[in-house]
Design an enzyme around this catalytic site. Structure first.
Site, PDB file in Angstrom:
ATOM      1  N   GLU A  93       4.372  -3.034  -5.462  1.00 60.87           N
ATOM      2  CA  GLU A  93       4.307  -2.068  -6.543  1.00 60.87           C
ATOM      3  C   GLU A  93       4.403  -0.639  -6.005  1.00 60.87           C
ATOM      4  OE1 GLU A  93       1.762  -3.900 -10.102  1.00 60.87           O
ATOM      5  OE2 GLU A  93       0.551  -3.419  -8.375  1.00 60.87           O
ATOM      6  N   CYS A 117     -10.800  -4.469   1.565  1.00 63.33           N
ATOM      7  CA  CYS A 117     -11.884  -3.569   1.132  1.00 63.33           C
ATOM      8  C   CYS A 117     -12.479  -4.093  -0.178  1.00 63.33           C
ATOM      9  CB  CYS A 117     -11.352  -2.150   0.968  1.00 63.33           C
ATOM     10  SG  CYS A 117     -10.620  -1.548   2.495  1.00 63.33           S
ATOM     11  N   GLY A 163      -1.369  -1.968   1.019  1.00 66.05           N
ATOM     12  CA  GLY A 163      -1.229  -2.027   2.469  1.00 66.05           C
ATOM     13  C   GLY A 163      -1.835  -0.825   3.165  1.00 66.05           C
ATOM     14  N   GLU A 164      -2.024  -0.991   4.472  1.00 66.57           N
ATOM     15  CA  GLU A 164      -2.567   0.089   5.316  1.00 66.57           C
ATOM     16  C   GLU A 164      -1.378   0.725   6.044  1.00 66.57           C
ATOM     17  OE1 GLU A 164      -5.328   1.867   6.384  1.00 66.57           O
ATOM     18  OE2 GLU A 164      -3.853   2.689   7.769  1.00 66.57           O
ATOM     19  N   SER A 218      -9.634   7.061   3.819  1.00 68.66           N
ATOM     20  CA  SER A 218     -10.388   6.316   2.806  1.00 68.66           C
ATOM     21  C   SER A 218     -11.782   6.070   3.375  1.00 68.66           C
ATOM     22  CB  SER A 218      -9.708   4.975   2.513  1.00 68.66           C
ATOM     23  OG  SER A 218      -8.462   5.190   1.938  1.00 68.66           O
ATOM     24  N   LEU A 219     -12.680   6.967   3.100  1.00 69.28           N
ATOM     25  CA  LEU A 219     -14.002   6.904   3.734  1.00 69.28           C
ATOM     26  C   LEU A 219     -14.911   5.909   2.990  1.00 69.28           C
ATOM     27  CD1 LEU A 219     -15.507   8.221   6.122  1.00 69.28           C
ATOM     28  CD2 LEU A 219     -16.505   9.802   4.481  1.00 69.28           C
ATOM     29  N   ASN A 294     -12.396   2.335 -10.208  1.00 71.26           N
ATOM     30  CA  ASN A 294     -11.539   1.735 -11.240  1.00 71.26           C
ATOM     31  C   ASN A 294     -11.826   0.240 -11.299  1.00 71.26           C
ATOM     32  OD1 ASN A 294      -9.955   4.057 -12.049  1.00 71.26           O
ATOM     33  ND2 ASN A 294      -9.171   4.025  -9.949  1.00 71.26           N
ATOM     34  N   CYS A 337      -5.942   3.938  -8.566  1.00 73.55           N
ATOM     35  CA  CYS A 337      -6.346   3.690  -7.199  1.00 73.55           C
ATOM     36  C   CYS A 337      -7.129   2.379  -7.073  1.00 73.55           C
ATOM     37  CB  CYS A 337      -7.225   4.862  -6.794  1.00 73.55           C
ATOM     38  SG  CYS A 337      -7.153   5.192  -5.080  1.00 73.55           S
TER      39      CYS A 337
HETATM   40  S1  SF4 Z   1      -4.834  -1.340   0.338  1.00 69.41           S
HETATM   41 FE1  SF4 Z   1      -6.168   0.149   1.427  1.00 69.41          FE
HETATM   42  S2  SF4 Z   1      -8.067   0.187   0.233  1.00 69.41           S
HETATM   43 FE2  SF4 Z   1      -6.929  -1.659  -0.418  1.00 69.41          FE
HETATM   44  S3  SF4 Z   1      -7.716  -3.368   0.872  1.00 69.41           S
HETATM   45 FE3  SF4 Z   1      -5.934  -2.500   1.935  1.00 69.41          FE
HETATM   46  S4  SF4 Z   1      -6.737  -0.928   3.322  1.00 69.41           S
HETATM   47 FE4  SF4 Z   1      -8.369  -1.396   1.832  1.00 69.41          FE
END
Ligand code: SF4
Length: 349
Positions: A93, A117, A163-164, A218-219, A294, A337
């Site tokens: 997406e 996460c 994704g990271e 992303s803390l 969210n 988000c």
């Molecule tokens: S997309 Fe970002 S916030 Fe979501 S699980 Fe993966 S690393 Fe964590």
């Protein structure tokens, strides 16, 4: 048969070298780049100022995959979410977010996510694979096309989709160089933001790239314990190491860092959090984006009330930390988000 490379996997230098080795003039590479990234060509046939013979050669040597948009939903606030079908039928997406002052494309870098996460839908279906540079760029081209249809040129790119980004470092940076190039999409580095969950070695590597891009962390936790609850990778790269890497990054780049911080009732939105953040950020030039949680049905968290959130922001400001509460965009279409999902879940919906 070996699959042909997608032409968008090549940088301008690589394409120029290809043209020279094929006996063509180097400027042909610039023309191809302009067709793809500035004139919206999705096929070699569309590149009308190239000789027919060259178009045939390019078709023989390269792919220009459509990465078709199979679903497009528009939210009440005009945020548009796209679902793209990739060559192996993985789906990702992307989101186009128009506001009064900017038009932002939110781009995915992986199919699924391995970091899991505990507030984010993207990690629920697990990780499938990294996106190629071409697949990252194709998303940007789709959101750019949509924004131009609305006569709102794309002004910003944020890598905050599924994704990271720093876990797909090479493809991400190759794509960023084309997004940033004036022969490519032409978006200034300061208008490109990479958001990371906190991969400490990669943040150090990022500091060495000579690009003025924005870094967002992303803390989502205020100390080791609270971050462990929400961000499993914090066990590998603990809170204090992450803050130390941010200090190093700031020292090397002099760029302000944005900390993304999710507001979850009774979990992250507390006075204890304010005190801990005050201590952690001492001496770092930063700002905090406070993101109201969210809802994702698989997690049991609650969003704090409006007053709880403004009180939290005011307390941070009193402690010298600049903080703003982000207005949720596209919540009604699952584009906000933490709400982007992996294909298997999307198709089940
Ligand atoms: S997309 Fe970002 S916030 Fe979501 S699980 Fe993966 S690393 Fe964590």
């Amino acid at each position: 048969m070996t699959p042909k490379p997608d032409i968008r996997d090549l940088s301008l230098d690589e394409l120029t070298r290809h043209m020279i080795s094929a006996g063509e003039k180097p400027y042909r590479a610039v023309q191809v780049f302009e067709w793809i990234y500035q004139k919206g060509a999705w096929s070699f046939e569309a590149m009308r100022n190239l000789p027919g013979e060259l178009r045939e050669c390019l078709k023989k040597d390269f792919d220009l995959k459509p990465n078709t948009v199979v679903r497009k939903v528009v939210s009440e606030d005009k945020t548009t979410k796209f679902l793209l079908d990739l060559f192996d039928h993985e789906k990702v997406e992307s989101v186009l977010i128009p506001t009064a002052t900017r038009t932002t494309g939110c781009i995915s870098t992986q199919a699924g996510c391995k970091f899991g996460c505990k507030f984010c839908a993207s990690g629920l279906g697990g990780w499938k694979r990294n996106l190629t540079c071409a697949e990252i760029l194709a998303q940007v081209l789709h959101v750019q096309e949509e924004s131009l249809n609305h006569k709102r040129p794309l002004s910003n790119i944020v890598f905050m989709g599924t994704g990271e980004p720093l876990d797909n470092f090479d493809n991400l940076f190759k794509a960023i160089r084309t997004i940033n190039s004036d022969k490519g999409i032409g978006i200034g580095a300061r208008h490109i933001t990479i958001s990371t969950v906190g991969l400490v070695p990669k943040i150090k590597e990022l500091a060495k790239q000579n690009l003025q891009i924005e870094l967002a962390i992303s803390l989502h936790g205020y100390d080791n314990e609270s971050r462990n609850l929400l961000i499993p990778v914090n066990r590998k790269y603990p809170f204090d190491d992450l803050i130390a890497a941010c200090r190093e990054y700031f020292k090397a780049t002099k760029r302000q860092i944005t900390f993304e911080y999710i507001l979850i009732k009774d979990v992250t939105c507390t006075e204890k959090a304010v005190q801990s953040l005050k201590k952690a950020f001492k001496g770092i030039i930063c700002k905090m984006n406070l993101i109201p949680y969210n809802p994702v049905e698989e997690f049991g968290h609650k969003t704090p009330s409006g007053k709880e959130m403004t009180d939290f922001r005011d307390r941070l400001e009193e402690c010298g930390i600049h903080a703003t509460i982000r207005t949720p965009r596209g919540r009604d279409v699952g584009a906000a988000c933490g709400q982007l999902r992996h294909a298997s879940q999307l198709l089940a919906k």
